[in-house]
Design an enzyme around this catalytic site. Structure first.
Site, PDB file in Angstrom:
ATOM      1  N   PRO A   1      67.631 -64.454  67.291  1.00  0.00           N
ATOM      2  CG  PRO A   1      67.015 -66.196  65.741  1.00  0.00           C
ATOM      3  CD  PRO A   1      66.722 -65.636  66.938  1.00  0.00           C
TER       4      PRO A   1
ATOM      5  N   GLY B   1      71.291 -61.990  62.435  1.00  0.00           N
ATOM      6  CA  GLY B   1      72.677 -62.136  61.488  1.00  0.00           C
ATOM      7  C   GLY B   1      73.174 -60.740  61.345  1.00  0.00           C
TER       8      GLY B   1
ATOM      9  CB  SER C   1      71.938 -65.537  63.877  1.00  0.00           C
ATOM     10  OG  SER C   1      71.893 -65.629  62.299  1.00  0.00           O
TER      11      SER C   1
ATOM     12  CE  LYS D   1      63.205 -66.048  64.792  1.00  0.00           C
ATOM     13  NZ  LYS D   1      63.411 -65.330  63.594  1.00  0.00           N
TER      14      LYS D   1
ATOM     15  CG  HIS E   1      62.726 -63.095  59.886  1.00  0.00           C
ATOM     16  ND1 HIS E   1      62.822 -64.517  59.618  1.00  0.00           N
ATOM     17  CD2 HIS E   1      63.885 -62.508  59.621  1.00  0.00           C
ATOM     18  CE1 HIS E   1      63.938 -64.845  59.351  1.00  0.00           C
ATOM     19  NE2 HIS E   1      64.873 -63.441  59.492  1.00  0.00           N
TER      20      HIS E   1
ATOM     21  N   GLY F   1      58.074 -57.200  67.414  1.00  0.00           N
ATOM     22  CA  GLY F   1      57.495 -56.279  67.843  1.00  0.00           C
ATOM     23  C   GLY F   1      57.423 -55.720  69.539  1.00  0.00           C
TER      24      GLY F   1
ATOM     25  N   GLY G   1      64.355 -58.981  69.108  1.00  0.00           N
ATOM     26  CA  GLY G   1      65.491 -59.010  68.585  1.00  0.00           C
ATOM     27  C   GLY G   1      65.870 -57.230  68.318  1.00  0.00           C
TER      28      GLY G   1
END
Ligand SMILES: Cc1cc2nc3c(=O)[nH]c(=O)nc-3n(C[C@H](O)[C@H](O)[C@H](O)COP(=O)(O)O)c2cc1C
Length: 397
Positions: free
Chosen positions: A80, A82, A109, A251, A275, A308, A329
């Site tokens: 997710p 944002g 998200s 998460k 994150h 990563g 991500g």
């Protein structure tokens, strides 16, 4: 560099950086404070060595993975993110549709720049919903009810934001609420006409799920209060478990004892995540945290790793350390930033082809068959890795 010459996720990142104004690049690239955690996620993965075994028939490498009763074509999905439309216009829907086409999960998200309903439609059965627990219980309940009505069956609640991360790049770029047009912003817009034009066409990005609530926000503190709460505790997770009838994932877990508590409370899985290094700079790399969590709850919970992932081999490394699946991500973000729909497709191709090649090279014909024995123990003892450990061993310490 043309898209077809982008050989790696890093190449896509470089291409995206040329197409996008600096403040928007930093929004995605950046991590907390000195960004140590953002860097060490990548470095700790690179430190994990796997020993190839040969004379195994790898003519048909199987990268599929089954999670919660659904079989995906690859063991990775989109984490997710944002406000991603600020990075590249319409990025959210582009990526949700891509995940459907490639049959991998897409996690929408809470803070996306597109509504959760629109993303459920675009991901068409491959969408999961990520929830931020708000300081206002009605806001949280409103999101859960909407996610239910939109047909999501997997809810991923994010635990690692008791406070917003401090991102020095965003402070330097003077990103604030309400958004201010600074001379740097104007210079960025002029230098990147394609991005500016597309942004004009698609409209100014906002946090779409909360658009009405945030209309009156005059400060970042207002936004934070709506989105997150420092008061989310195990009691809150217990209530969420009772409220959500589908699959529930947590998460942002890094400590084995927290993982055990999630299992005891009836959660279905975890995302071992920091994150992407955006919350704190002092924590462990997720791949370093994973083995102890796998040992504690690997038999009870589905384990997903993120933070990563830049190479197909990283996905194999994660599997060898105990993960069932991974999320990426920035890898997808760089793809869409490098070339819209085609760039997002290129990012997926790179990860998928590198993954299949790594499995073949390792001598393991199916992703699900990668186990801890794939890890090399030549330089470090089993369960130990990372530059810090290897330096100590080399120095005889
Ligand atoms: C720009 C940006 C925005 C993010 N927004 C969210 C979010 O809204 N909710 C969330 O749970 N995680 C969010 N994350 C964290 C990602 O879900 C994921 O954990 C992280 O990107 C993984 O690291 P990677 O980028 O190195 O793959 C965000 C990450 C980035 C880079």
């Amino acid at each position: 560099m043309g898209l077809e010459r982008a050989a790696s996720i890093d190449d896509l990142r470089l291409r995206a950086r040329r197409r996008i104004p600096r403040f928007a690049v930093d929004l995605v690239d950046g991590g907390a404070e000195d960004e140590r955690n953002r860097r060490c996620n990548v470095e700790a993965l690179q430190e994990i060595e796997l020993t190839p075994r040969y004379m195994v028939d790898v003519s048909n490498v199987d990268t599929r993975a089954t999670l919660f009763g659904q079989t995906y074509d690859a063991p990775f999905g989109m984490a997710p993110i944002g406000m991603l439309n600020a990075f590249w216009p319409d990025a959210d829907r582009t990526l949700a549709r891509l995940c459907k086409r490639r049959n991998i999960p897409y996690v929408a998200s809470s803070a996306a720049s597109t509504t959760l309903e629109s993303l459920a439609e675009a991901a068409d059965g491959n969408g999961w919903f990520q929830l931020y627990v708000s300081s206002d219980a009605d806001v949280t309940e409103g999101l859960i009810a909407r996610a239910e009505a939109a047909g999501y069956t997997t809810l991923m609640v994010t635990a690692d934001v008791p406070a917003a991360g401090k991102r020095d790049r965003d402070i330097r770029n003077r990103l604030a609420v309400p958004f201010r047009i600074t001379p740097e912003v104007v210079a960025g817009l002029i230098a990147h006409p394609r991005w500016s034009l597309e942004t004009l066409i698609h409209g100014k990005p906002n946090i779409a799920n909360y658009a009405d609530l945030l209309q009156s926000a005059t400060s970042y503190a207002d936004v934070q209060k709506t989105l997150i709460t420092p008061g989310f505790t195990w009691e809150g997770l217990k209530r969420l478990r009772a409220r959500w009838h589908g699959t529930l994932l947590v998460k942002g877990i890094l400590h084995p004892q927290d993982a055990v508590t999630c299992a005891d409370l009836g959660c279905d899985g975890l995302v071992v995540s920091n994150h992407g290094g955006r919350q704190v700079a002092f924590g462990p790399a997720t791949i370093d945290a994973l083995p102890a969590i796998a040992e504690a709850v690997g038999e009870r919970l589905t384990l997903i790793l993120d933070s990563g992932i830049r190479r197909g081999a990283d996905i194999v490394r994660a599997r060898a350390c105990g993960a069932d699946f991974v999320l990426a991500g920035r890898a997808f973000a760089y793809g869409v930033g490098a070339g819209g729909k085609a760039g997002a497709g290129r990012a997926t191709d790179i990860l998928q082809l590198e993954l299949a090649r790594a499995l073949g090279q390792l001598g393991v014909p199916a992703f699900g068959e990668v186990g801890p024995s794939a890890r090399s123990t030549f330089r470090h003892g089993p369960g130990q890795h990372g530059p810090r450990v290897s330096a100590a061993l080399r120095d005889g310490g």
